[in-house]
Write an enzyme that holds these catalytic residues in place. Structure first.
Site, short mmCIF file in Angstrom:
data_model
loop_
_atom_site.label_atom_id
_atom_site.label_comp_id
_atom_site.label_asym_id
_atom_site.label_seq_id
_atom_site.Cartn_x
_atom_site.Cartn_y
_atom_site.Cartn_z
N GLU A 13 0.82 -1.22 0.00
CA GLU A 13 0.00 0.00 0.00
C GLU A 13 0.85 1.27 0.00
OE1 GLU A 13 -4.13 -1.52 2.09
OE2 GLU A 13 -2.41 -1.20 3.40
N ASP A 197 -11.77 -6.26 -3.21
CA ASP A 197 -12.57 -7.50 -3.18
C ASP A 197 -13.94 -7.16 -2.61
OD1 ASP A 197 -10.63 -7.52 -0.57
OD2 ASP A 197 -12.64 -8.21 -0.08
N1 ADE Z 1 -9.10 -5.26 3.20
C1 ADE Z 1 -9.36 -5.54 1.91
N2 ADE Z 1 -10.27 -6.52 1.80
C2 ADE Z 1 -10.61 -6.88 3.06
C3 ADE Z 1 -11.49 -7.85 3.60
N3 ADE Z 1 -12.22 -8.62 2.82
N4 ADE Z 1 -11.56 -7.93 4.95
C4 ADE Z 1 -10.82 -7.13 5.74
N5 ADE Z 1 -9.98 -6.22 5.28
C5 ADE Z 1 -9.86 -6.07 3.95
#
Ligand code: ADE
Length: 229
Positions: A13, A197
């Site tokens: 990041e 996601d």
């Molecule tokens: N950061 C990016 N995706 C995530 C997820 N599914 N759960 C927790 N933190 C995240």
């Protein structure tokens, strides 16, 4: 403003942020590296905290107390809760909560402990600058609630709980802890995330696939915001 803190949680990041600077001074402190740069006359300290609320709190506090940063910006990725958010999309937190903070056994609401508050609001004028930059650069950005917890969420059940309980738009693992630190110390702060996601059963796969590209989306927008501060 005299000194800016820029945080991520993972190396991936902050890598796209560090790529903007050619001269970096590294200071080691408390098991972490802090990257000092000067960008267009602005003193900036950059670090990744490592994943989770405890690491993020330690790094935020260190940047404020040891490095004397007076404004903090966070850049990174998040899982989408709001179905309108797709991979790569940008979200600015207007408020954050801790979805895994639970003393409901004593009659308190989820996310609440005495002396605290369920939602911590981010600094309005930093959000205003960010929204102006988004318009100038034709970027689609939404403003919404980000829920934080020490869990990588990868199930519809947990995601539904977070959506129903906190009306969250996105979730991640650090933002609310940084918010608590900055709010307590009266330090203006801003939390930006790009979606990696959808926090569903494919989340682990999608995260691995899109971490780098989404982290770069977030970092590129953050740098444009920094140029306006
Ligand atoms: N950061 C990016 N995706 C995530 C997820 N599914 N759960 C927790 N933190 C995240």
């Amino acid at each position: 403003m005299t000194k800016l803190a820029i945080m991520g949680a993972m190396e991936e990041e902050i890598e796209p942020l560090l790529a903007y600077f050619n001269k970096v001074n590294i200071v080691e402190f408390a098991n972490n590296k802090y990257y000092e740069v000067n960008y267009k006359g602005l003193n900036i300290v950059i670090a990744y905290s490592k994943i989770g609320k405890v690491h993020a709190s330690l790094t935020a506090l260190t940047m404020i107390e040891k490095f004397s940063c007076d404004t903090l910006l966070f850049s990174g990725v998040a899982g989408a809760v709001n179905p309108n958010l797709k991979v790569g999309d940008l979200i600015i937190a207007d408020r954050l909560c801790q979805h895994d903070l639970d003393i409901t056994a004593f009659g308190h609401p989820n996310g609440y402990v005495p002396g605290g508050k369920v939602f911590v609001e981010t600094t309005k004028n930093l959000r205003e600058v960010a929204k102006k930059v988004a318009v100038q650069n034709n970027l689609k950005v939404i403003e919404g609630t980000i829920a934080t917890g020490d869990q990588f969420v990868h199930s519809i059940e947990r995601k539904d709980f977070i959506q129903n309980t906190f009306k969250a738009d996105a979730l991640e693992m650090e933002g609310a802890s940084v918010a608590v630190v900055c709010d307590a110390l009266n330090v203006p702060f801003f939390i930006l995330r790009a979606i990696s996601d959808s926090a569903d059963m494919d989340a682990g796969f999608d995260f691995d696939e899109f971490l780098k590209s989404s982290a770069k989306n977030s970092a590129d927008y953050l740098i444009k915001i920094v140029e306006e501060l």
